[in-house]
Design a protein around this motif. Structure first.
Motif, PDB file in Angstrom:
ATOM      1  N   VAL A  82       0.850  -1.192   0.000  1.00 56.39           N
ATOM      2  CA  VAL A  82       0.000   0.000   0.000  1.00 56.39           C
ATOM      3  C   VAL A  82       0.889   1.246   0.000  1.00 56.39           C
ATOM      4  CG1 VAL A  82      -1.726   1.279   1.312  1.00 56.39           C
ATOM      5  CG2 VAL A  82      -1.914  -1.192   1.093  1.00 56.39           C
ATOM      6  N   THR A  83       1.966   1.215   0.778  1.00 55.65           N
ATOM      7  CA  THR A  83       2.874   2.343   0.844  1.00 55.65           C
ATOM      8  C   THR A  83       3.522   2.607  -0.511  1.00 55.65           C
ATOM      9  OG1 THR A  83       3.327   1.852   3.146  1.00 55.65           O
ATOM     10  CG2 THR A  83       4.870   3.295   2.051  1.00 55.65           C
ATOM     11  N   ALA A  84       3.883   1.548  -1.232  1.00 54.73           N
ATOM     12  CA  ALA A  84       4.499   1.718  -2.548  1.00 54.73           C
ATOM     13  C   ALA A  84       3.535   2.422  -3.497  1.00 54.73           C
ATOM     14  CB  ALA A  84       4.930   0.374  -3.118  1.00 54.73           C
ATOM     15  N   LEU A  85       2.304   1.963  -3.539  1.00 55.22           N
ATOM     16  CA  LEU A  85       1.312   2.581  -4.408  1.00 55.22           C
ATOM     17  C   LEU A  85       1.002   4.005  -3.939  1.00 55.22           C
ATOM     18  CD1 LEU A  85      -0.387   2.105  -6.904  1.00 55.22           C
ATOM     19  CD2 LEU A  85      -2.160   1.147  -5.445  1.00 55.22           C
ATOM     20  N   ASP A  86       0.871   4.176  -2.627  1.00 57.94           N
ATOM     21  CA  ASP A  86       0.615   5.508  -2.077  1.00 57.94           C
ATOM     22  C   ASP A  86       1.762   6.467  -2.400  1.00 57.94           C
ATOM     23  OD1 ASP A  86      -1.810   4.736  -1.046  1.00 57.94           O
ATOM     24  OD2 ASP A  86      -1.056   4.425   0.991  1.00 57.94           O
ATOM     25  N   THR A  87       2.982   5.975  -2.293  1.00 64.38           N
ATOM     26  CA  THR A  87       4.147   6.817  -2.587  1.00 64.38           C
ATOM     27  C   THR A  87       4.149   7.233  -4.043  1.00 64.38           C
ATOM     28  OG1 THR A  87       5.413   5.705  -0.861  1.00 64.38           O
ATOM     29  CG2 THR A  87       6.663   6.937  -2.503  1.00 64.38           C
ATOM     30  N   LEU A  88       3.834   6.305  -4.929  1.00 63.52           N
ATOM     31  CA  LEU A  88       3.762   6.647  -6.356  1.00 63.52           C
ATOM     32  C   LEU A  88       2.649   7.664  -6.624  1.00 63.52           C
ATOM     33  CD1 LEU A  88       4.379   3.156  -7.988  1.00 63.52           C
ATOM     34  CD2 LEU A  88       5.934   5.119  -7.946  1.00 63.52           C
ATOM     35  N   MET A  89       1.530   7.511  -5.938  1.00 63.56           N
ATOM     36  CA  MET A  89       0.433   8.467  -6.107  1.00 63.56           C
ATOM     37  C   MET A  89       0.829   9.850  -5.576  1.00 63.56           C
ATOM     38  SD  MET A  89      -1.913   6.943  -7.754  1.00 63.56           S
ATOM     39  CE  MET A  89      -3.323   7.993  -7.562  1.00 63.56           C
ATOM     40  N   GLN A  90       1.567   9.880  -4.470  1.00 66.61           N
ATOM     41  CA  GLN A  90       2.051  11.160  -3.938  1.00 66.61           C
ATOM     42  C   GLN A  90       3.016  11.816  -4.924  1.00 66.61           C
ATOM     43  OE1 GLN A  90       3.788  10.161  -0.171  1.00 66.61           O
ATOM     44  NE2 GLN A  90       1.819   9.917   0.854  1.00 66.61           N
ATOM     45  N   PHE A  91       3.878  11.009  -5.517  1.00 68.03           N
ATOM     46  CA  PHE A  91       4.827  11.529  -6.499  1.00 68.03           C
ATOM     47  C   PHE A  91       4.084  12.089  -7.712  1.00 68.03           C
ATOM     48  CE2 PHE A  91       8.160  10.837  -9.849  1.00 68.03           C
ATOM     49  CZ  PHE A  91       9.026  11.813  -9.388  1.00 68.03           C
ATOM     50  N   LYS A  92       3.044  11.398  -8.134  1.00 71.77           N
ATOM     51  CA  LYS A  92       2.221  11.865  -9.257  1.00 71.77           C
ATOM     52  C   LYS A  92       1.578  13.214  -8.917  1.00 71.77           C
ATOM     53  CE  LYS A  92      -1.871  10.614 -11.928  1.00 71.77           C
ATOM     54  NZ  LYS A  92      -2.942   9.618 -12.108  1.00 71.77           N
TER      55      LYS A  92
ATOM     56  N   GLU B 119      12.583  20.469  -4.911  1.00 67.71           N
ATOM     57  CA  GLU B 119      13.115  19.955  -3.644  1.00 67.71           C
ATOM     58  C   GLU B 119      12.278  18.773  -3.145  1.00 67.71           C
ATOM     59  OE1 GLU B 119      13.377  23.356  -1.073  1.00 67.71           O
ATOM     60  OE2 GLU B 119      14.952  24.270  -2.280  1.00 67.71           O
ATOM     61  N   LYS B 120      10.958  18.852  -3.315  1.00 69.35           N
ATOM     62  CA  LYS B 120      10.090  17.726  -2.944  1.00 69.35           C
ATOM     63  C   LYS B 120      10.425  16.497  -3.790  1.00 69.35           C
ATOM     64  CE  LYS B 120       5.797  20.082  -1.606  1.00 69.35           C
ATOM     65  NZ  LYS B 120       4.379  20.256  -1.990  1.00 69.35           N
ATOM     66  N   LYS B 121      10.638  16.730  -5.093  1.00 70.59           N
ATOM     67  CA  LYS B 121      10.956  15.623  -5.991  1.00 70.59           C
ATOM     68  C   LYS B 121      12.274  14.962  -5.605  1.00 70.59           C
ATOM     69  CE  LYS B 121      10.457  16.157 -10.444  1.00 70.59           C
ATOM     70  NZ  LYS B 121      10.466  16.743 -11.801  1.00 70.59           N
ATOM     71  N   GLN B 122      13.235  15.755  -5.163  1.00 68.32           N
ATOM     72  CA  GLN B 122      14.520  15.194  -4.750  1.00 68.32           C
ATOM     73  C   GLN B 122      14.364  14.290  -3.539  1.00 68.32           C
ATOM     74  OE1 GLN B 122      16.938  18.718  -4.372  1.00 68.32           O
ATOM     75  NE2 GLN B 122      17.637  18.591  -6.493  1.00 68.32           N
TER      76      GLN B 122
ATOM     77  N   LEU C   4      13.599  10.840  -4.627  1.00 74.98           N
ATOM     78  CA  LEU C   4      14.685  10.087  -5.256  1.00 74.98           C
ATOM     79  C   LEU C   4      15.279   9.032  -4.325  1.00 74.98           C
ATOM     80  CD1 LEU C   4      16.598  12.812  -7.297  1.00 74.98           C
ATOM     81  CD2 LEU C   4      15.107  11.010  -8.160  1.00 74.98           C
ATOM     82  N   ALA C   5      15.342   9.324  -3.054  1.00 77.34           N
ATOM     83  CA  ALA C   5      15.878   8.361  -2.094  1.00 77.34           C
ATOM     84  C   ALA C   5      14.864   7.262  -1.790  1.00 77.34           C
ATOM     85  CB  ALA C   5      16.278   9.075  -0.812  1.00 77.34           C
ATOM     86  N   VAL C   6      13.587   7.579  -1.871  1.00 73.57           N
ATOM     87  CA  VAL C   6      12.542   6.635  -1.480  1.00 73.57           C
ATOM     88  C   VAL C   6      12.151   5.692  -2.623  1.00 73.57           C
ATOM     89  CG1 VAL C   6      10.138   6.468  -0.688  1.00 73.57           C
ATOM     90  CG2 VAL C   6      11.641   8.250   0.217  1.00 73.57           C
ATOM     91  N   LEU C   7      12.052   6.193  -3.830  1.00 76.15           N
ATOM     92  CA  LEU C   7      11.536   5.402  -4.948  1.00 76.15           C
ATOM     93  C   LEU C   7      12.302   4.099  -5.196  1.00 76.15           C
ATOM     94  CD1 LEU C   7      10.496   8.210  -7.456  1.00 76.15           C
ATOM     95  CD2 LEU C   7       9.005   6.751  -6.100  1.00 76.15           C
TER      96      LEU C   7
END
Length: 122
Positions: free
Chosen positions: A5-15, A38-41, A44-47
């Motif tokens: 769920v966190t992986a999908l949530d993280t991708l949705m947050q990035f989107k 800065e948010k996008k950077q 980079l560590a999490v993805l």
């Protein structure tokens, strides 16, 4: 199951961050773009560490495709803004270097150096 769920949530947050970046680029809000970069950077560590175990490929493929398209659109908008700024600077530079012809106090016709803001040949 929390990791999936966190992986999908993280991708949705990035989107969501990419959509915010797109709006800031369209509005030419450089301060907001800087904050979003800065948010996008931070992503980079999490993805690279996200685990997709237990998730369907179809769940992720649409989000990943959306992210890819948003990144491409944002890159195009950034390049367009840079090209526009370069064109404006070139027009200003040409205008500054271009001299005009005027009559002097003695009545002679002579070329003078003057600072024009915009190249009128555009």
């Amino acid at each position: 199951m929390a990791k999936q769920v966190t992986a999908l949530d993280t991708l949705m947050q990035f989107k969501t961050v990419l959509m915010e970046e797109q709006q800031a680029l369209i509005k030419n809000d450089s301060a907001k773009v800087k904050a979003i970069v800065e948010k996008k950077q931070a992503f980079l560590a999490v993805l690279p560490t996200l685990s997709t175990e237990g998730l369907e490929k179809s769940d992720l493929s649409q989000v990943v495709e959306d992210i890819k398209n948003l990144q491409q659109t944002n890159l195009t908008l950034t390049q367009q803004a840079i090209n526009y700024q370069e064109m404006v600077m070139e027009a200003i530079t040409k205008g500054v270097n271009k001299g005009g012809s005027t009559y002097s106090k003695q009545g002679d016709f002579s070329a003078t150096q003057q600072a024009n803001i915009i190249d009128q040949s555009l």
